[in-house]
Design a protein around this motif. Structure first.
Motif, mmCIF file in Angstrom:
data_model
loop_
_atom_site.group_PDB
_atom_site.id
_atom_site.type_symbol
_atom_site.label_atom_id
_atom_site.label_comp_id
_atom_site.label_asym_id
_atom_site.label_seq_id
_atom_site.Cartn_x
_atom_site.Cartn_y
_atom_site.Cartn_z
ATOM 1 N N LYS A 1 0.835 -1.199 0.000
ATOM 2 C CA LYS A 1 0.000 0.000 0.000
ATOM 3 C C LYS A 1 0.873 1.255 0.000
ATOM 4 N N LYS A 2 1.921 1.264 0.821
ATOM 5 C CA LYS A 2 2.814 2.420 0.888
ATOM 6 C C LYS A 2 3.567 2.622 -0.423
ATOM 7 N N GLU A 3 3.986 1.522 -1.066
ATOM 8 C CA GLU A 3 4.674 1.649 -2.352
ATOM 9 C C GLU A 3 3.733 2.219 -3.412
ATOM 10 N N ALA A 4 2.492 1.778 -3.414
ATOM 11 C CA ALA A 4 1.520 2.278 -4.395
ATOM 12 C C ALA A 4 1.257 3.762 -4.179
ATOM 13 N N GLU A 5 1.126 4.179 -2.930
ATOM 14 C CA GLU A 5 0.914 5.595 -2.642
ATOM 15 C C GLU A 5 2.106 6.441 -3.070
ATOM 16 N N ALA A 6 3.287 5.954 -2.819
ATOM 17 C CA ALA A 6 4.485 6.684 -3.212
ATOM 18 C C ALA A 6 4.600 6.756 -4.726
ATOM 19 N N PHE A 7 4.269 5.673 -5.423
ATOM 20 C CA PHE A 7 4.338 5.635 -6.882
ATOM 21 C C PHE A 7 3.330 6.607 -7.495
ATOM 22 N N ASN A 8 2.104 6.611 -6.985
ATOM 23 C CA ASN A 8 1.072 7.517 -7.509
ATOM 24 C C ASN A 8 1.414 8.958 -7.219
ATOM 25 N N GLY A 9 2.016 9.216 -6.070
ATOM 26 C CA GLY A 9 2.386 10.598 -5.728
ATOM 27 C C GLY A 9 3.454 11.128 -6.660
ATOM 28 N N GLU A 10 4.375 10.283 -7.100
ATOM 29 C CA GLU A 10 5.416 10.727 -8.019
ATOM 30 C C GLU A 10 4.844 11.075 -9.382
ATOM 31 N N HIS A 11 3.868 10.270 -9.857
ATOM 32 C CA HIS A 11 3.278 10.541 -11.169
ATOM 33 C C HIS A 11 2.413 11.804 -11.160
ATOM 34 N N GLU A 12 1.740 12.028 -10.058
ATOM 35 C CA GLU A 12 0.903 13.236 -9.968
ATOM 36 C C GLU A 12 1.772 14.481 -9.965
ATOM 37 N N ASN A 13 2.910 14.430 -9.270
ATOM 38 C CA ASN A 13 3.807 15.573 -9.239
ATOM 39 C C ASN A 13 4.435 15.849 -10.590
ATOM 40 N N LYS A 14 4.742 14.812 -11.370
ATOM 41 C CA LYS A 14 5.346 15.003 -12.682
ATOM 42 C C LYS A 14 4.349 15.619 -13.650
ATOM 43 N N GLY A 15 3.074 15.261 -13.535
ATOM 44 C CA GLY A 15 2.054 15.807 -14.428
ATOM 45 C C GLY A 15 1.790 17.279 -14.158
ATOM 46 N N ALA A 16 2.012 17.734 -12.944
ATOM 47 C CA ALA A 16 1.720 19.126 -12.587
ATOM 48 C C ALA A 16 2.790 20.076 -13.081
#
Length: 167
Positions: free
Chosen positions: A151-166
């Motif tokens: 769960k923590k890895e998935a949250e960290a992975f999604n957070g990185e992609h959201e930051n790159k899109g912004a």
């Protein structure tokens, strides 16, 4: 053995973020010190052999009456690992070989004393090693697995992609 002790104790003496740097420095320092010790040992052994071989084998020339050239031939052969000398009296070869071994033994006696000096330095360093009992706890600096790690890895992975899109 010393390598194992220092490699295992280093992480206990430091904060987790400093372990990589400390292990790198430990390797560099160990390499430097071993180079210095090797240079010291080699220089001392070379100097002592240069003095002791003529000192001990020269007496054989005086007692047996062999020529300097024969002595040089035997010494060169012994240094190269030659065991038999067909053109030379075996008794003379045995006497030179015995004195050659004595010269090496006397030369290594000095190296033993030098190694004692290095040992004293090691013991003094060990005396000043800090007490690490406070580091032996059940606390883990970072968990590598567990029930919620996915769960923590998935949250960290999604957070990185959201930051790159912004950006």
């Amino acid at each position: 053995m010393i390598k194992g002790i220092t490699s295992n104790m280093t992480p206990l003496c430091l904060e987790p973020e400093d372990i990589g740097l400390a292990i790198g420095m430990l390797g560099s320092i160990r390499t430097d010190l071993s180079s210095i010790a090797t240079a010291v040992y080699t220089a001392i052994l070379s100097e002592k052999l240069t003095t002791n071989i003529p000192k001990y084998t020269g007496a054989v020339v005086a007692t047996t009456g062999m020529s300097e050239q024969t002595l040089e031939e035997i010494l060169t052969g012994l240094a190269a690992g030659q065991e038999s000398f067909p053109d030379i009296n075996p008794t003379e070869v045995a006497e030179v070989a015995s004195e050659y071994q004595t010269a090496y033994a006397k030369s290594f006696q000095i190296l033993y004393l030098v190694s004692l000096a290095f040992s004293v330095i090691s013991v003094i360093a060990a005396i000043f090693t800090p007490d690490l009992k406070h580091r032996f706890t059940n606390e883990a600096a970072r968990r590598l697995h567990g029930a919620d790690i996915n769960k923590k890895e998935a949250e960290a992975f999604n957070g990185e992609h959201e930051n790159k899109g912004a950006v």
